[in-house]
Design a protein around this motif. Structure first.
Motif, mmCIF file in Angstrom:
data_model
loop_
_atom_site.group_PDB
_atom_site.id
_atom_site.type_symbol
_atom_site.label_atom_id
_atom_site.label_comp_id
_atom_site.label_asym_id
_atom_site.label_seq_id
_atom_site.Cartn_x
_atom_site.Cartn_y
_atom_site.Cartn_z
ATOM 1 N N LEU A 32 0.848 -1.188 0.000
ATOM 2 C CA LEU A 32 0.000 0.000 0.000
ATOM 3 C C LEU A 32 0.887 1.242 0.000
ATOM 4 C CD1 LEU A 32 -2.879 1.163 0.152
ATOM 5 C CD2 LEU A 32 -2.657 1.142 2.641
ATOM 6 N N ASP A 33 0.740 2.050 -1.027
ATOM 7 C CA ASP A 33 1.536 3.271 -1.181
ATOM 8 C C ASP A 33 0.569 4.430 -1.407
ATOM 9 O OD1 ASP A 33 3.366 5.238 -1.703
ATOM 10 O OD2 ASP A 33 4.024 4.433 -3.634
ATOM 11 N N ILE A 34 0.390 5.282 -0.388
ATOM 12 C CA ILE A 34 -0.604 6.350 -0.438
ATOM 13 C C ILE A 34 0.065 7.703 -0.670
ATOM 14 C CG2 ILE A 34 -2.483 7.520 0.781
ATOM 15 C CD1 ILE A 34 -2.797 5.009 2.491
ATOM 16 N N SER A 35 -0.400 8.395 -1.696
ATOM 17 C CA SER A 35 0.019 9.774 -1.954
ATOM 18 C C SER A 35 -1.213 10.654 -1.740
ATOM 19 C CB SER A 35 0.545 9.921 -3.382
ATOM 20 O OG SER A 35 0.819 11.273 -3.674
ATOM 21 N N ALA A 36 -1.126 11.614 -0.792
ATOM 22 C CA ALA A 36 -2.303 12.413 -0.424
ATOM 23 C C ALA A 36 -2.060 13.894 -0.634
ATOM 24 C CB ALA A 36 -2.677 12.142 1.032
ATOM 25 N N ARG A 37 -2.995 14.535 -1.324
ATOM 26 C CA ARG A 37 -3.010 15.993 -1.460
ATOM 27 C C ARG A 37 -4.309 16.477 -0.828
ATOM 28 N NH1 ARG A 37 -2.419 16.450 -7.733
ATOM 29 N NH2 ARG A 37 -3.488 14.452 -7.528
ATOM 30 N N ILE A 38 -4.181 17.224 0.248
ATOM 31 C CA ILE A 38 -5.333 17.591 1.067
ATOM 32 C C ILE A 38 -5.374 19.107 1.253
ATOM 33 C CG2 ILE A 38 -6.459 17.264 3.321
ATOM 34 C CD1 ILE A 38 -4.954 14.594 3.525
ATOM 35 N N ALA A 39 -6.562 19.693 1.119
ATOM 36 C CA ALA A 39 -6.739 21.128 1.334
ATOM 37 C C ALA A 39 -6.252 21.506 2.736
ATOM 38 C CB ALA A 39 -8.207 21.491 1.164
ATOM 39 N N PRO A 40 -5.624 22.676 2.882
ATOM 40 C CA PRO A 40 -5.018 23.057 4.175
ATOM 41 C C PRO A 40 -5.955 22.897 5.374
ATOM 42 C CG PRO A 40 -4.406 24.632 2.484
ATOM 43 C CD PRO A 40 -5.389 23.704 1.849
ATOM 44 N N LEU A 41 -7.233 23.208 5.191
ATOM 45 C CA LEU A 41 -8.177 23.155 6.309
ATOM 46 C C LEU A 41 -8.299 21.757 6.894
ATOM 47 C CD1 LEU A 41 -10.287 24.661 8.034
ATOM 48 C CD2 LEU A 41 -11.984 24.129 6.256
ATOM 49 N N TYR A 42 -8.084 20.728 6.066
ATOM 50 C CA TYR A 42 -8.306 19.347 6.512
ATOM 51 C C TYR A 42 -7.009 18.582 6.780
ATOM 52 C CZ TYR A 42 -12.803 20.537 4.426
ATOM 53 O OH TYR A 42 -13.980 21.166 4.109
ATOM 54 N N ARG A 43 -5.865 19.251 6.701
ATOM 55 C CA ARG A 43 -4.591 18.534 6.846
ATOM 56 C C ARG A 43 -4.412 17.925 8.229
ATOM 57 N NH1 ARG A 43 -0.903 22.813 3.516
ATOM 58 N NH2 ARG A 43 -1.526 22.127 1.424
ATOM 59 N N GLU A 44 -5.052 18.505 9.215
ATOM 60 C CA GLU A 44 -4.960 17.932 10.564
ATOM 61 C C GLU A 44 -5.600 16.549 10.639
ATOM 62 O OE1 GLU A 44 -8.309 19.583 13.318
ATOM 63 O OE2 GLU A 44 -7.668 21.255 12.033
ATOM 64 N N LYS A 45 -6.404 16.218 9.647
ATOM 65 C CA LYS A 45 -7.088 14.921 9.618
ATOM 66 C C LYS A 45 -6.404 13.914 8.678
ATOM 67 C CE LYS A 45 -10.472 16.265 12.324
ATOM 68 N NZ LYS A 45 -10.677 15.675 13.663
ATOM 69 N N GLU A 46 -5.200 14.241 8.240
ATOM 70 C CA GLU A 46 -4.538 13.385 7.250
ATOM 71 C C GLU A 46 -4.334 11.957 7.756
ATOM 72 O OE1 GLU A 46 -0.473 13.094 4.527
ATOM 73 O OE2 GLU A 46 -1.054 15.015 5.427
ATOM 74 N N MET A 47 -3.887 11.787 8.986
ATOM 75 C CA MET A 47 -3.661 10.437 9.508
ATOM 76 C C MET A 47 -4.958 9.638 9.573
ATOM 77 S SD MET A 47 -0.533 9.942 9.736
ATOM 78 C CE MET A 47 -0.778 8.294 10.401
ATOM 79 N N GLU A 48 -6.036 10.297 9.964
ATOM 80 C CA GLU A 48 -7.337 9.613 10.011
ATOM 81 C C GLU A 48 -7.766 9.190 8.606
ATOM 82 O OE1 GLU A 48 -11.924 10.406 11.594
ATOM 83 O OE2 GLU A 48 -10.291 11.746 12.194
ATOM 84 N N ILE A 49 -7.539 10.076 7.624
ATOM 85 C CA ILE A 49 -7.877 9.750 6.235
ATOM 86 C C ILE A 49 -7.036 8.574 5.740
ATOM 87 C CG2 ILE A 49 -7.759 10.602 3.858
ATOM 88 C CD1 ILE A 49 -8.455 13.388 4.985
ATOM 89 N N ARG A 50 -5.737 8.604 6.038
ATOM 90 C CA ARG A 50 -4.852 7.502 5.615
ATOM 91 C C ARG A 50 -5.285 6.178 6.242
ATOM 92 N NH1 ARG A 50 0.151 8.367 3.260
ATOM 93 N NH2 ARG A 50 0.572 10.551 2.712
ATOM 94 N N ASN A 51 -5.712 6.206 7.497
ATOM 95 C CA ASN A 51 -6.187 4.983 8.152
ATOM 96 C C ASN A 51 -7.455 4.466 7.491
ATOM 97 O OD1 ASN A 51 -4.096 4.938 10.024
ATOM 98 N ND2 ASN A 51 -5.212 6.147 11.529
ATOM 99 N N ALA A 132 -19.030 16.150 7.473
ATOM 100 C CA ALA A 132 -19.459 16.193 6.074
ATOM 101 C C ALA A 132 -18.322 15.766 5.148
ATOM 102 C CB ALA A 132 -19.930 17.604 5.717
ATOM 103 N N ALA A 133 -17.123 16.273 5.425
ATOM 104 C CA ALA A 133 -15.963 15.910 4.597
ATOM 105 C C ALA A 133 -15.630 14.424 4.740
ATOM 106 C CB ALA A 133 -14.765 16.759 4.990
ATOM 107 N N LYS A 134 -15.727 13.917 5.966
ATOM 108 C CA LYS A 134 -15.423 12.507 6.223
ATOM 109 C C LYS A 134 -16.387 11.597 5.465
ATOM 110 C CE LYS A 134 -14.806 9.250 10.066
ATOM 111 N NZ LYS A 134 -14.875 9.101 11.540
ATOM 112 N N LYS A 135 -17.666 11.986 5.444
ATOM 113 C CA LYS A 135 -18.654 11.217 4.690
ATOM 114 C C LYS A 135 -18.300 11.185 3.206
ATOM 115 C CE LYS A 135 -23.586 11.012 3.618
ATOM 116 N NZ LYS A 135 -24.904 11.686 3.753
ATOM 117 N N THR A 136 -17.805 12.313 2.695
ATOM 118 C CA THR A 136 -17.395 12.393 1.287
ATOM 119 C C THR A 136 -16.218 11.472 1.007
ATOM 120 O OG1 THR A 136 -18.041 14.722 1.396
ATOM 121 C CG2 THR A 136 -16.906 14.011 -0.574
ATOM 122 N N VAL A 137 -15.265 11.447 1.938
ATOM 123 C CA VAL A 137 -14.107 10.547 1.799
ATOM 124 C C VAL A 137 -14.578 9.091 1.771
ATOM 125 C CG1 VAL A 137 -12.003 9.707 2.914
ATOM 126 C CG2 VAL A 137 -12.499 12.159 2.876
#
Length: 291
Positions: A32-51, A132-137
């Motif tokens: 698994l090799d994840i490359s993530a580009r995330i809007a600045p407002l949501y970068r604090e949630k990057e680890m949660e998104i990767r999980n 709302a963003a998490k639901k979209t993800v």
């Protein structure tokens, strides 16, 4: 059912004055090799998104992107009116004090002053917006998983077709095996009688022929190949996450096919082996895409 590592998913949701857009793509990879580009407002949630991605996708080269689209009226940089007024007053004062002519184009002058067009935009991520963003993800990931399943169905159909072809070719070898033994015997005896023209011990020749033919026997290879074909089907039926195992089984199938070819010593059998290799090569190419 197996899944492909190739997939695509996209989801959008409107929250207040902004549109949250999530796009995720995946290709085959050993891990698994994840490359993530995330809007600045949501970068604090990057680890949660990767999980979230790792939990659902397991393998593949994943390209994840989350961005915000705003209305043009909201996105425009506001003019700092108070600062413009302040600069205007200062310039007039300097003009009066130092007897310097006032500018001909006030707008051109004032809008070029420092920080007049600077946008101070300090935002904090509210819990409702993140939900709302998490639901979209989640929706985008689910769309990609469904895409992978559809691709997996196509791959499974293709694999079954190729496995059936190899199995059919394997059965087609049988008529040539007895014919092969007879031809080997005739070729050796003809060589002894006609070419070399010597007397020989027929009993000893029979023993040597039996030994020689046993070395060319392919029954074990055929049985092992049949077992590998069966195991390949069973592994596909076990569900996703079987890509590496299918690759190993395909390698073992190749060994048995190669050994059969080296032992065949018969033109028709060798032609069949070439056809089996062609079918197996197509399996090996596509098995790289299986998760």
């Amino acid at each position: 059912m197996i899944q492909s590592m190739t997939g695509y998913g996209k989801s959008t949701i409107t929250y207040n004055d902004k549109k949250i857009v999530v796009e995720i793509k995946s290709l085959n990879s050993k891990a698994l090799d994840i490359s993530a580009r995330i809007a600045p407002l949501y970068r604090e949630k990057e680890m949660e998104i990767r999980n979230m991605i790792a939990k659902n996708l397991e393998r593949g080269k994943v390209d994840f992107c989350l961005w915000i689209e705003k209305d043009a009226t909201e996105a425009a940089t506001p003019i700092n009116k108070a600062l413009v007024q302040n600069y205007y007053n200062q310039i007039k004062e300097i003009s009066d004090t130092c007897n310097i002519p006032l500018p001909q184009d006030w707008f051109y002058t004032l809008l070029r002053m420092p920080d007049v067009l600077s946008k101070v935009d300090i935002q904090t991520l509210e819990e409702d917006e993140w939900n709302a963003a998490k639901k979209t993800v989640e929706e985008a990931i689910n769309a990609l998983v469904n895409f992978r399943k559809q691709e997996g169905e196509a791959l499974e159909k293709k694999f079954n077709e190729k496995i059936n072809n190899i199995e059919s070719l394997l059965h087609s070898i049988e008529p040539y095996e007895k014919e092969r033994v007879t031809k080997i015997r005739e070729r050796i005896t003809d060589a002894l009688e006609k070419t070399i023209d010597v007397d020989y011990d027929k009993n000893r020749l029979e023993q040597e022929l039996i030994y020689y033919i046993e070395k060319l026997d392919i029954n074990e290879e055929k049985q092992r190949l049949a077992n590998h074909l069966k195991y390949f089907r069973e592994t596909m039926a076990n569900g996703h996450g079987q890509g590496k195992k299918l690759g190993f089984i395909a390698q073992e199938m190749g060994r048995e096919i190669n050994t059969t070819g080296s032992k065949s010593n018969h033109a028709e059998m060798q032609n069949i082996v070439v056809q089996m290799k062609d079918e197996l090569e197509q399996i090996k190419e596509q098995v790289l895409n299986v998760m």
